[in-house]
Motif scaffolding. Structure first.
Motif, short mmCIF file in Angstrom:
data_model
loop_
_atom_site.label_atom_id
_atom_site.label_comp_id
_atom_site.label_asym_id
_atom_site.label_seq_id
_atom_site.Cartn_x
_atom_site.Cartn_y
_atom_site.Cartn_z
N UNK A 275 -35.46 -38.79 29.44
CA UNK A 275 -36.72 -39.49 29.20
C UNK A 275 -36.46 -40.98 29.00
N UNK A 276 -37.45 -41.82 29.30
CA UNK A 276 -37.30 -43.24 29.00
C UNK A 276 -37.27 -43.43 27.47
N UNK A 277 -36.88 -44.61 26.99
CA UNK A 277 -36.85 -44.83 25.54
C UNK A 277 -38.17 -44.42 24.87
N UNK A 278 -38.03 -43.75 23.73
CA UNK A 278 -39.20 -43.19 23.05
C UNK A 278 -38.91 -43.02 21.57
N UNK B 175 -23.40 -27.87 29.54
CA UNK B 175 -23.33 -29.23 30.05
C UNK B 175 -23.01 -30.23 28.96
N UNK B 176 -23.59 -31.42 29.10
CA UNK B 176 -23.33 -32.51 28.16
C UNK B 176 -24.51 -33.49 28.17
N UNK B 177 -24.95 -33.89 26.99
CA UNK B 177 -26.07 -34.81 26.84
C UNK B 177 -25.55 -36.19 26.43
N UNK B 178 -26.01 -37.22 27.14
CA UNK B 178 -25.73 -38.60 26.73
C UNK B 178 -26.82 -38.94 25.72
N UNK B 179 -26.44 -39.13 24.47
CA UNK B 179 -27.38 -39.27 23.36
C UNK B 179 -27.21 -40.63 22.71
N UNK C 288 -31.53 -42.56 24.77
CA UNK C 288 -31.02 -41.71 25.83
C UNK C 288 -30.96 -40.25 25.42
N UNK C 289 -31.26 -39.38 26.39
CA UNK C 289 -31.09 -37.94 26.22
C UNK C 289 -30.81 -37.29 27.58
N UNK C 290 -30.15 -38.05 28.44
CA UNK C 290 -29.93 -37.60 29.82
C UNK C 290 -28.68 -36.75 29.99
N UNK D 185 -48.30 -35.30 10.80
CA UNK D 185 -49.72 -34.98 10.92
C UNK D 185 -50.49 -36.06 11.67
N UNK D 186 -51.30 -35.63 12.64
CA UNK D 186 -52.18 -36.54 13.36
C UNK D 186 -51.49 -37.49 14.32
N UNK D 187 -50.20 -37.28 14.60
CA UNK D 187 -49.47 -38.15 15.52
C UNK D 187 -48.91 -37.33 16.67
N UNK D 188 -48.74 -37.97 17.84
CA UNK D 188 -48.13 -37.24 18.94
C UNK D 188 -46.66 -36.98 18.65
N UNK D 189 -46.11 -35.94 19.26
CA UNK D 189 -44.70 -35.60 19.06
C UNK D 189 -43.78 -36.68 19.62
N UNK D 190 -44.21 -37.31 20.71
CA UNK D 190 -43.36 -38.28 21.40
C UNK D 190 -44.21 -39.45 21.87
N UNK D 191 -43.69 -40.65 21.71
CA UNK D 191 -44.40 -41.85 22.17
C UNK D 191 -43.40 -42.76 22.88
N UNK D 192 -43.68 -43.15 24.14
CA UNK D 192 -42.80 -44.04 24.88
C UNK D 192 -42.83 -45.44 24.28
N UNK D 193 -41.70 -46.15 24.41
CA UNK D 193 -41.57 -47.52 23.90
C UNK D 193 -41.70 -48.46 25.08
#
Length: 145
Positions: free
Chosen positions: A51-54, A67-71, A98-100, A118-126
């Motif tokens: 995902x893009x930065x978030x 596999x392997x995650x670049x974190x 990063x999470x690719x 509460x009341x917020x989205x789980x993920x928000x892009x930056x």
């Protein structure tokens, strides 16, 4: 038997059988009533950037199945988490860069359990402006080569 979290309900600690392996044991930040949880399975093809930065609205806890995650989190150097490894992030203001898939020739699969404020989205892009404004908070990038 010792007590875990004395003074907080003082529940007795349970001894786990040898077949149960603790993969990660972290103390997340306080989480208010009314939040929710979500567990997702992510399967990235070879070299997928993720995902893009978030940001996540609450803490997230992950386990790499294969596999392997670049974190990479804001303020921490990027790292590769291989199958059997765990990662977590506090959520809130911290940017998740990063999470690719760190592998160029194999799939990567991981599970993430996220707690949503509460009341917020789980993920928000930056957006690009904020990335530029906060560039000084990002750990130095690895040199190519």
């Amino acid at each position: 038997m010792s007590e875990k979290n004395p003074g907080h309900g003082a529940a007795p600690e349970v001894s786990l059988p040898p077949e149960v392996k603790v993969l990660q044991d972290v103390t997340p930040p306080f989480f208010p009533d009314g939040g929710s949880g979500m567990t997702i399975l992510v399967e990235w093809p070879p070299a997928h950037p993720g995902l893009p930065p978030h940001r996540h609205s609450g803490p997230s806890f992950g386990y790499v199945i294969e596999g392997a995650v670049r974190f990479e989190l804001e303020g921490e150097p990027e790292r590769v988490v291989e199958a059997g490894g765990t990662f977590w992030e506090p959520g809130g203001d911290v940017i998740h860069y990063q999470d690719g898939n760190a592998l160029p020739d194999a799939h990567t699969k991981f599970v993430v359990t996220m707690v949503c404020a509460p009341g917020q989205p789980m993920l928000r892009l930056v957006d690009e402006k904020e990335l530029k404004d906060r560039a000084h908070l990002r750990a130095p990038r690895p040199s190519a080569g």
